[in-house]
Every structure is written in structure tokens, then in C-alpha cells.
Design a protein around this motif. Structure first.
Motif, short mmCIF file in Angstrom:
data_model
loop_
_atom_site.label_atom_id
_atom_site.label_comp_id
_atom_site.label_asym_id
_atom_site.label_seq_id
_atom_site.Cartn_x
_atom_site.Cartn_y
_atom_site.Cartn_z
N SER A 12 87.11 18.42 117.70
CA SER A 12 86.24 19.32 116.96
C SER A 12 84.80 19.26 117.47
N ILE A 13 84.36 18.09 117.90
CA ILE A 13 83.02 17.99 118.51
C ILE A 13 82.96 18.82 119.78
N ALA A 19 81.55 26.24 121.36
CA ALA A 19 81.18 27.41 120.57
C ALA A 19 79.68 27.71 120.68
N TRP A 20 78.85 26.67 120.74
CA TRP A 20 77.42 26.89 120.92
C TRP A 20 77.15 27.61 122.23
N LEU A 26 78.55 35.39 124.51
CA LEU A 26 78.94 36.52 123.68
C LEU A 26 77.86 37.60 123.72
N GLY A 27 76.61 37.17 123.80
CA GLY A 27 75.52 38.13 123.98
C GLY A 27 75.65 38.90 125.29
N SER A 105 84.09 30.12 130.04
CA SER A 105 83.51 30.93 128.97
C SER A 105 82.26 31.69 129.42
N SER A 106 81.73 31.34 130.56
CA SER A 106 80.60 32.10 131.09
C SER A 106 81.05 33.32 131.87
#
Length: 191
Positions: A12-13, A19-20, A26-27, A105-106
Motif C-alpha cells: 500500500s505504501i 498514485a502520487w 494524468l494531467g 505510468s509516465s
């Protein structure tokens, strides 16, 4: 799982950190979607392609920065969230996966935004479903529970699902005829 509370805490960490970083990317998804759709609607395929290159290089540069950050500060990252040493050690053991997840994710959101901006929302949905729920989740279950890799196996499956999604969207973006997309956009606009 062996010592499930430590494994889930570490997982979860790592997901929080991921997620941060994803919020930044996402922007870029939203920005590239709007930019590509505006340029296609304007009839300028060359500007749409240039926008994709600029946003992709910016997003990947930020992704590489976070990738390096996660690899360099692998044992210190967890101390933002916890003072328990066994959880911090587990986060450190997951830091390579975290780094590659952030790097993927990038790229993936930008490619999704390009496809959405080109009017291919349903195609992005099918790619997401196929890559995550047909490939990533079953592979994660097999690696996590059958191969006994536990949390690392689940995360490896998720990462492979994300890599497949990035690969498929990358191929689709690369093979797109942007002049044809301009014509489709003008038909949608009724011009």
C-alpha cells in the motif's frame, strides 16, 4: 502470505507513491487529449504529431526522474509513511518494481490521451480491459499464489499488464495515419 500485514503495508505504501506520481501523468493525459483533438479539429496533423512528441518527451523525462529517485532512495522512501523497519525493508525490496511502474505510468497515460484525443475512446477501453483483466490480473494471481512470489508476483502481473497496454497503445499511435485522422475529425464536426 507470509507475514501478510507487513506485505500489504509495504504494497500500500508503494501504491500510494505510485498514485502520487500518476497524478502528474494524468494531467498529461488530459492535456494531450485536448491538444490532439484541437489540432485534428483544426486540420493540422503536423501540429498534432508535434504535440505528441513534446508531451511524451516531457512526461518521460519526469518519469525517468522519479524512476531514478525510487532506485536511489529505495530504503528511505518507506520512512515517509512508517517507522517500522520490517515494512521499510519490504518497501525497499519492492522499489525496483515501484520504479518501473512509475516509468510505465509516465508513458501509458500520454498514449491513452493521444488515442482519446483522436476519438478512439472505445479502443482504449478495450485495450485496458484486455491488458489488465485478461493478461495482468491472471498473471499476477499465478505469480503471486502459484509461483509463490506473493506481493511481488501480484505486482509483476500488474506491471506486465501495464507494459502490454503501453506497447499496444504505442504501436497504435506509431501506425496512426494522422492525415486520415484529420479527415475523420472534420467529418465528425460536419465540415
Amino acid at each position: 502470505m507470509k507475514n501478510a500485514s507487513v506485505a500489504i503495508s509495504a504494497f500500500s505504501i508503494c501504491l500510494n507513491i505510485s498514485a502520487w506520481a500518476f497524478m502528474i501523468f494524468l494531467g498529461f493525459l488530459i492535456g494531450v487529449s485536448v491538444r490532439v483533438s484541437n489540432e485534428l479539429g483544426r486540420g493540422n496533423a503536423k501540429a498534432a504529431k508535434f504535440s505528441i512528441k513534446v508531451i511524451m518527451s516531457t512526461s518521460v523525462s519526469i518519469g525517468v526522474f522519479f524512476w531514478i529517485f525510487c532506485l536511489v532512495f529505495d530504503s528511505q522512501i518507506a520512512h515517509i509513511f512508517t517507522s517500522e523497519e520490517d515494512i521499510a525493508e519490504e518497501v525497499a525490496s519492492l522499489s525496483v518494481l515501484l520504479a518501473f511502474t512509475i516509468l510505465l505510468s509516465s508513458i501509458q497515460p500520454v498514449l491513452s490521451g493521444v488515442a482519446v484525443g483522436a476519438g478512439r475512446q472505445s479502443m482504449v477501453a478495450y485495450v485496458n480491459i484486455g491488458c489488465y483483466y485478461v493478461i495482468g490480473v491472471p498473471l499476477g494471481v499465478v505469480l503471486g499464489y502459484v509461483a509463490n512470489l506473493q506481493v511481488q508476483g501480484i505486482w509483476i502481473g500488474m506491471t506486465i499488464g501495464g507494459a502490454m497496454q503501453t506497447l499496444v497503445l504505442g504501436v497504435i499511435t506509431y501506425r496512426t495515419n494522422w492525415d486520415e485522422q484529420v479527415l475523420k475529425a472534420s467529418k465528425r464536426l460536419g465540415a
